[in-house]
Design an enzyme around this catalytic site. Structure first.
Site, mmCIF file in Angstrom:
data_model
loop_
_atom_site.group_PDB
_atom_site.id
_atom_site.type_symbol
_atom_site.label_atom_id
_atom_site.label_comp_id
_atom_site.label_asym_id
_atom_site.label_seq_id
_atom_site.Cartn_x
_atom_site.Cartn_y
_atom_site.Cartn_z
ATOM 1 N N CYS A 8 -7.235 -2.822 56.202
ATOM 2 C CA CYS A 8 -7.666 -4.041 56.889
ATOM 3 C C CYS A 8 -7.452 -5.214 55.932
ATOM 4 O O CYS A 8 -6.646 -5.128 54.997
ATOM 5 C CB CYS A 8 -9.104 -3.934 57.386
ATOM 6 S SG CYS A 8 -10.352 -3.742 56.090
ATOM 7 N N ASN A 11 -11.000 -4.788 53.053
ATOM 8 C CA ASN A 11 -11.392 -3.425 52.659
ATOM 9 C C ASN A 11 -12.895 -3.313 52.385
ATOM 10 O O ASN A 11 -13.339 -2.529 51.543
ATOM 11 C CB ASN A 11 -10.585 -2.928 51.446
ATOM 12 C CG ASN A 11 -10.700 -1.431 51.155
ATOM 13 O OD1 ASN A 11 -10.610 -1.001 50.015
ATOM 14 N ND2 ASN A 11 -10.928 -0.623 52.161
ATOM 15 N N CYS A 13 -15.093 -3.892 55.469
ATOM 16 C CA CYS A 13 -15.709 -3.660 56.791
ATOM 17 C C CYS A 13 -14.964 -2.591 57.596
ATOM 18 O O CYS A 13 -15.428 -1.462 57.728
ATOM 19 C CB CYS A 13 -15.770 -4.953 57.611
ATOM 20 S SG CYS A 13 -16.725 -6.271 56.827
ATOM 21 N N ARG A 14 -13.800 -2.954 58.125
ATOM 22 C CA ARG A 14 -13.139 -2.065 59.092
ATOM 23 C C ARG A 14 -12.510 -0.828 58.461
ATOM 24 O O ARG A 14 -12.720 0.290 58.955
ATOM 25 C CB ARG A 14 -12.074 -2.857 59.878
ATOM 26 C CG ARG A 14 -12.695 -3.904 60.774
ATOM 27 C CD ARG A 14 -11.657 -4.886 61.270
ATOM 28 N NE ARG A 14 -11.135 -5.693 60.168
ATOM 29 C CZ ARG A 14 -10.121 -6.551 60.272
ATOM 30 N NH1 ARG A 14 -9.523 -6.703 61.435
ATOM 31 N NH2 ARG A 14 -9.731 -7.255 59.226
ATOM 32 N N SER A 15 -11.707 -1.013 57.411
ATOM 33 C CA SER A 15 -11.020 0.182 56.874
ATOM 34 C C SER A 15 -11.967 1.144 56.146
ATOM 35 O O SER A 15 -11.739 2.354 56.207
ATOM 36 C CB SER A 15 -9.808 -0.189 56.016
ATOM 37 O OG SER A 15 -10.147 -0.977 54.910
ATOM 38 N N ASP A 122 -12.160 -8.223 63.477
ATOM 39 C CA ASP A 122 -12.820 -8.458 62.199
ATOM 40 C C ASP A 122 -14.287 -8.839 62.449
ATOM 41 O O ASP A 122 -14.551 -9.866 63.071
ATOM 42 C CB ASP A 122 -12.077 -9.603 61.499
ATOM 43 C CG ASP A 122 -12.600 -9.871 60.106
ATOM 44 O OD1 ASP A 122 -13.657 -9.316 59.742
ATOM 45 O OD2 ASP A 122 -11.944 -10.639 59.387
HETATM 46 P P1 4NP Z 1 -12.447 -6.429 56.748
HETATM 47 O O1 4NP Z 1 -13.328 -7.739 56.982
HETATM 48 O O2 4NP Z 1 -10.991 -6.872 56.727
HETATM 49 O O3 4NP Z 1 -12.740 -5.586 57.954
HETATM 50 O O4 4NP Z 1 -12.893 -5.823 55.465
HETATM 51 C C1 4NP Z 1 -13.225 -8.879 56.162
HETATM 52 C C2 4NP Z 1 -14.002 -8.956 55.040
HETATM 53 C C3 4NP Z 1 -13.925 -10.085 54.251
HETATM 54 C C4 4NP Z 1 -13.075 -11.110 54.578
HETATM 55 C C5 4NP Z 1 -12.282 -11.007 55.694
HETATM 56 C C6 4NP Z 1 -12.359 -9.874 56.494
HETATM 57 N N1 4NP Z 1 -13.007 -12.268 53.776
HETATM 58 O O5 4NP Z 1 -12.285 -13.209 54.145
HETATM 59 O O6 4NP Z 1 -13.668 -12.331 52.728
#
Ligand code: 4NP
Length: 152
Positions: A8, A11, A13-15, A122
């Site tokens: 994702c 790294n 939340c989703r992955s 997201d």
């Molecule tokens: P992820 O979510 O891609 O599912 O881990 C996010 C976590 C942090 C950010 C963006 C997406 N960020 O911009 O910090």
């Protein structure tokens, strides 16, 4: 043993959720898989998953708290058999990075869910329900991906 990398943006939340769910479901089926996750971005390298995702996963009996974020690397395209992107933006970034001489099995994670959407949204800037929704989607995608591996 198939090697699978879930990717994702951050790294956190989703992955990590996808990694945790895939590992648990593969274990239930006695399937041997090498599973990891990474982010296209570097902001959270070394950090544990987002507290909200740790809590949402824990509510389903899943402990993802031991994971640490890392950024996807060129070597990943050689070390993994499958790279599964959580959304089409992650997919496009991975496609841009992919070595041209390497036939890499790059897919959207939810291709295997056979549901209404290919995008794992997201949840970072939203409320708690977004994290639960990600887990719902990821559970379907993980089951579909493991079915695909079993039938291959
Ligand atoms: P992820 O979510 O891609 O599912 O881990 C996010 C976590 C942090 C950010 C963006 C997406 N960020 O911009 O910090």
């Amino acid at each position: 043993m198939p090697r699978v990398l879930c990717v994702c943006l951050g790294n956190i939340c989703r992955s990590p959720a996808a990694e945790g769910v895939l590992r648990a479901k593969a274990g239930e089926r006695r399937m041997k898989l090498d599973i990891d996750s990474a982010g296209t971005g570097a902001w959270h390298v070394g950090a544990p998953p987002d507290k909200r995702m740790i809590a949402a996963a824990a509510a389903r009996g899943l402990d993802i708290s031991g994971q640490r974020a890392r950024q996807v690397d060129l070597a990943d395209f050689y070390e993994f058999d499958f790279i599964l992107a959580m959304d089409s933006s992650n997919y496009a970034d991975l496609k841009d990075m992919a070595p041209p001489n390497k036939e890499c099995a790059l897919h959207l994670f939810l291709e295997f869910a056979k549901g209404d959407t290919l995008e794992t949204p997201d949840p970072y800037y939203g409320g708690a329900e977004g994290f639960d929704h990600v887990l719902d989607l990821v559970e379907r995608g993980a089951a579909g991906f493991l079915n695909f591996l079993e039938r291959r």
